[in-house]
Design a protein around this motif. Structure first.
Motif, mmCIF file in Angstrom:
data_model
loop_
_atom_site.group_PDB
_atom_site.id
_atom_site.type_symbol
_atom_site.label_atom_id
_atom_site.label_comp_id
_atom_site.label_asym_id
_atom_site.label_seq_id
_atom_site.Cartn_x
_atom_site.Cartn_y
_atom_site.Cartn_z
ATOM 1 N N TRP A 43 -2.399 -14.387 -6.634
ATOM 2 C CA TRP A 43 -1.112 -13.618 -7.358
ATOM 3 C C TRP A 43 -1.692 -12.137 -7.930
ATOM 4 O O TRP A 43 -0.884 -11.350 -8.383
ATOM 5 C CB TRP A 43 -0.388 -14.349 -8.061
ATOM 6 N N ARG A 44 -3.253 -12.293 -8.175
ATOM 7 C CA ARG A 44 -3.475 -11.010 -8.890
ATOM 8 C C ARG A 44 -3.710 -9.804 -7.735
ATOM 9 O O ARG A 44 -4.179 -8.806 -8.380
ATOM 10 C CB ARG A 44 -4.816 -11.246 -9.690
ATOM 11 N N LEU A 45 -3.860 -10.277 -6.901
ATOM 12 C CA LEU A 45 -3.764 -9.322 -5.527
ATOM 13 C C LEU A 45 -2.324 -8.652 -5.151
ATOM 14 O O LEU A 45 -1.522 -9.407 -5.254
ATOM 15 C CB LEU A 45 -4.579 -9.697 -4.410
ATOM 16 N N ASN A 46 -2.449 -7.395 -4.862
ATOM 17 C CA ASN A 46 -1.244 -7.060 -4.113
ATOM 18 C C ASN A 46 -1.210 -7.232 -2.700
ATOM 19 O O ASN A 46 -1.660 -6.491 -1.990
ATOM 20 C CB ASN A 46 -1.080 -5.476 -4.233
ATOM 21 N N ILE A 47 -1.095 -8.701 -2.427
ATOM 22 C CA ILE A 47 -0.964 -9.354 -1.054
ATOM 23 C C ILE A 47 -0.673 -8.621 -0.090
ATOM 24 O O ILE A 47 -1.390 -8.069 1.101
ATOM 25 C CB ILE A 47 -0.867 -10.688 -1.162
ATOM 26 N N LYS A 48 0.665 -8.011 -0.038
ATOM 27 C CA LYS A 48 1.201 -7.664 1.049
ATOM 28 C C LYS A 48 0.856 -5.991 1.407
ATOM 29 O O LYS A 48 1.107 -5.565 2.474
ATOM 30 C CB LYS A 48 2.796 -7.884 1.257
ATOM 31 N N ASP A 49 0.250 -5.555 0.418
ATOM 32 C CA ASP A 49 -0.295 -4.102 0.331
ATOM 33 C C ASP A 49 -1.560 -4.159 1.106
ATOM 34 O O ASP A 49 -2.119 -3.413 2.033
ATOM 35 C CB ASP A 49 -0.735 -3.564 -0.769
ATOM 36 N N ILE A 50 -2.359 -5.440 1.162
ATOM 37 C CA ILE A 50 -3.721 -5.638 1.679
ATOM 38 C C ILE A 50 -3.691 -6.241 3.086
ATOM 39 O O ILE A 50 -4.143 -5.512 3.869
ATOM 40 C CB ILE A 50 -4.708 -6.507 0.904
ATOM 41 N N PHE A 51 -2.775 -7.239 3.279
ATOM 42 C CA PHE A 51 -2.779 -7.980 4.442
ATOM 43 C C PHE A 51 -1.223 -7.637 4.992
ATOM 44 O O PHE A 51 -0.228 -8.037 4.770
ATOM 45 C CB PHE A 51 -2.644 -9.558 4.297
ATOM 46 N N HIS A 52 -1.091 -6.484 5.818
ATOM 47 C CA HIS A 52 -0.062 -5.804 6.417
ATOM 48 C C HIS A 52 0.844 -6.739 7.059
ATOM 49 O O HIS A 52 2.049 -6.909 7.066
ATOM 50 C CB HIS A 52 -0.368 -4.313 7.217
#
Length: 333
Positions: free
Chosen positions: A117-126
């Motif tokens: 959750w510390r990653l902006n997941i949907k910005d990284i994994f489109h």
């Protein structure tokens, strides 16, 4: 489309599967698994096509925003590549897979605390963006797996209180500025509403004060008399029938927190994942059912009844009973 739904849904089109992430229901483990399968399938595609792309030439708009992934991992104290050396796209992803599976960069490196959750997941994994699905009707087909994990709503609420509100900043593994502020707001509203600093400008008594569970419940129940109010709740205590729009998506793979090990293993088999690190649930607090039951014993009947109304669909649809956490023969709601 409900505004919060895109953040909760994780489609894996390569596996004809979609998972809805609910905070406080092993979501760190399950989101890590979704990322693992997504990256694994990319690597399989690259290997099958004998493609090896140099990291310095990968474009952000492609499958994964590599520079952003590396940057956000580094911000969390995790380094998965030596930027001084040429690193292939495939080898970098394999290192990331190892991190997701075992919470360490390599078999010889020390164990890490990795919170997806510390990653902006949907910005990284489109492709994890729900809007990326070209044909939404595919999701509703019988062959598509719609996965959801549920938990007794009272235990989930108590767990959210213990970890998000009843933990001071100095005791956290990672900073949680937002929830530290929520804790102080609750304290100021219910415990010290009339406090005024003296001439010496003393520190506010709520700075290091933990509000009782009763005050937390009163706070989260504010504005829940309407559906619109419920949709504005924090995701950690919002009913998961609302978070995941259960009636709309008709989930056909439903795991339970109470039988997590067996249900999670079934999901691993469905996704053809072996050798996952099952030693402990990621982010598990260690609190026991008895700890949570004690919290509810301090609540008056009227608050119990309001919680029952708020979480009624969660309770009814997944066969949970409030009696498992509230043992009052005289309770009438």
């Amino acid at each position: 489309m409900y505004p919060w739904l895109n953040a909760a849904l994780y489609p894996l089109q390569s596996q004809s599967l979609m998972y809805c992430a609910i905070p406080k229901i092993a979501s760190k483990t399950l989101v890590s698994l979704m990322m693992y399968v997504f990256v694994r399938d990319i690597i399989t595609h690259l290997d099958n096509n004998s493609t090896n792309i140099n990291i310095k030439r990968i474009r952000p708009e492609q499958l994964i925003d590599i520079p952003k992934l590396i940057n956000q991992l580094q911000k969390n104290g995790i380094t998965i590549t030596n930027t001084k050396e040429s690193t292939s796209f495939s080898s970098l992803l394999k290192t990331y897979l190892h991190l997701l599976r075992f919470e360490r960069v390599s078999s010889t490196s020390p164990s890490l605390y990795f919170n997806p959750w510390r990653l902006n997941i949907k910005d990284i994994f489109h492709s994890f963006d729900f809007k990326s699905i070209s044909n939404l009707s595919d999701i509703f087909s019988p062959s598509f797996t719609r996965a959801l994990f549920v938990r007794h709503p009272f235990e989930r609420l108590a767990s959210a209180y213990k970890e998000r509100i009843a933990t001071l900043a100095k005791d956290r593994i990672q900073p949680e500025t937002h929830y530290d502020n929520v804790r102080k707001v609750i304290c100021r509203r219910y415990t010290h509403p009339d406090w005024i600093p003296g001439p010496l400008k003393e520190e506010h008594p709520c700075e290091y004060s933990i509000p009782p569970f009763k005050h937390f419940v009163e706070f989260i129940l504010m504005n829940t008399g309407t559906y619109s109010g419920v949709t504005q709740m924090d995701g950690h205590w919002q009913p998961y029938t609302v978070v995941c729009q259960v009636c709309k998506f008709k989930y056909n793979f439903i795991g339970k927190y109470e039988t997590f090990d067996n249900d999670f293993n079934s999901l691993l088999k469905r996704l053809n994942v072996s050798e996952w690190n099952n030693e402990k649930r990621r982010g598990a607090s260690g609190h026991k059912t008895w700890d949570y039951q004690q919290l509810f014993s301090s609540l008056p009947d009227n608050l119990i009844c309001r919680l029952k109304r708020l979480y009624n669909d969660d309770l009814q649809l997944f066969n949970y009973r409030i009696e498992d956490y509230v043992n009052r023969t005289t309770l009438i709601c």
